[in-house]
Design a protein around this motif. Structure first.
Motif, PDB file in Angstrom:
ATOM      1  N   PRO A  36      -9.662   6.085  -3.875  1.00 18.26           N
ATOM      2  CA  PRO A  36      -8.444   5.776  -3.708  1.00 18.26           C
ATOM      3  C   PRO A  36      -7.697   5.158  -5.085  1.00 18.26           C
ATOM      4  O   PRO A  36      -8.666   4.700  -5.816  1.00 18.26           O
TER       5      PRO A  36
ATOM      6  N   VAL B 248      -6.349  -4.904  -4.444  1.00 15.19           N
ATOM      7  CA  VAL B 248      -6.255  -4.846  -3.013  1.00 15.19           C
ATOM      8  C   VAL B 248      -6.520  -3.563  -2.543  1.00 15.19           C
ATOM      9  O   VAL B 248      -6.749  -3.302  -1.313  1.00 15.19           O
ATOM     10  N   GLN B 249      -6.871  -2.471  -3.494  1.00 18.35           N
ATOM     11  CA  GLN B 249      -7.388  -1.148  -3.238  1.00 18.35           C
ATOM     12  C   GLN B 249      -8.073  -0.645  -4.353  1.00 18.35           C
ATOM     13  O   GLN B 249      -7.497  -0.838  -5.384  1.00 18.35           O
ATOM     14  N   GLY B 250      -9.100   0.212  -4.131  1.00 20.03           N
ATOM     15  CA  GLY B 250      -9.711   0.811  -5.117  1.00 20.03           C
ATOM     16  C   GLY B 250     -10.747   0.126  -5.911  1.00 20.03           C
ATOM     17  O   GLY B 250     -11.588  -0.910  -5.137  1.00 20.03           O
TER      18      GLY B 250
ATOM     19  N   PHE C 195       0.859  -1.314   0.107  1.00 19.67           N
ATOM     20  CA  PHE C 195       0.125  -0.134  -0.045  1.00 19.67           C
ATOM     21  C   PHE C 195       0.644   1.219  -0.134  1.00 19.67           C
ATOM     22  O   PHE C 195       0.203   2.459  -0.245  1.00 19.67           O
TER      23      PHE C 195
ATOM     24  N   GLN D 192     -14.064  -4.494  -6.877  1.00 19.47           N
ATOM     25  CA  GLN D 192     -13.738  -3.671  -5.865  1.00 19.47           C
ATOM     26  C   GLN D 192     -12.573  -4.527  -4.843  1.00 19.47           C
ATOM     27  O   GLN D 192     -12.405  -5.479  -5.101  1.00 19.47           O
ATOM     28  N   LYS D 193     -12.385  -3.348  -3.891  1.00 19.43           N
ATOM     29  CA  LYS D 193     -11.276  -4.042  -2.975  1.00 19.43           C
ATOM     30  C   LYS D 193     -11.512  -5.286  -2.508  1.00 19.43           C
ATOM     31  O   LYS D 193     -12.672  -5.792  -2.075  1.00 19.43           O
TER      32      LYS D 193
END
Length: 104
Positions: free
Chosen positions: A95, A56-58, A5, A73-74
């Motif tokens: 993000p 893993v994000q966003g 991250f 999605q995440k």
């Protein structure tokens, strides 16, 4: 890089960022950071290897040549077989979308 991250070392998000985390003769694992980038119209990814990805994000969206659309999605993951043509048709900016891709 020790934290998937951690984006603090990236100064320019105008292009997608591809970072190889591990590679040998059979497997490549990379982190991809997207911030609004999409695959240009009329272009397709056509990998000679199988690919497994997890967002893993966003948020993101993949569109396949056969018309299938996958909204991610995440935490969402998907396996893409070799030579299955696909495009990235959306990535979030806030993000930023962080992908973990395994090519095998």
């Amino acid at each position: 890089m020790k934290d998937i991250f951690d984006l603090s070392g990236i100064n320019d998000f105008s292009k997608e960022i591809f970072e190889t985390l591990f590679q040998n003769e059979n497997v490549k694992i990379e982190r991809i950071v997207s911030s609004g980038q999409i695959t240009p119209e009329g272009e397709w990814y056509d990998s000679p290897q199988n690919e497994w990805i997890v967002l893993v994000q966003g948020e993101a969206e993949l569109t396949f040549a056969d018309g299938e659309v996958q909204k991610l999605q995440k935490g969402a993951f998907i396996a893409i077989s070799a030579h299955r043509k696909h495009r990235v048709t959306y990535t979030s900016t806030n993000p930023k979308a962080i992908w973990l891709a395994v090519h095998f």
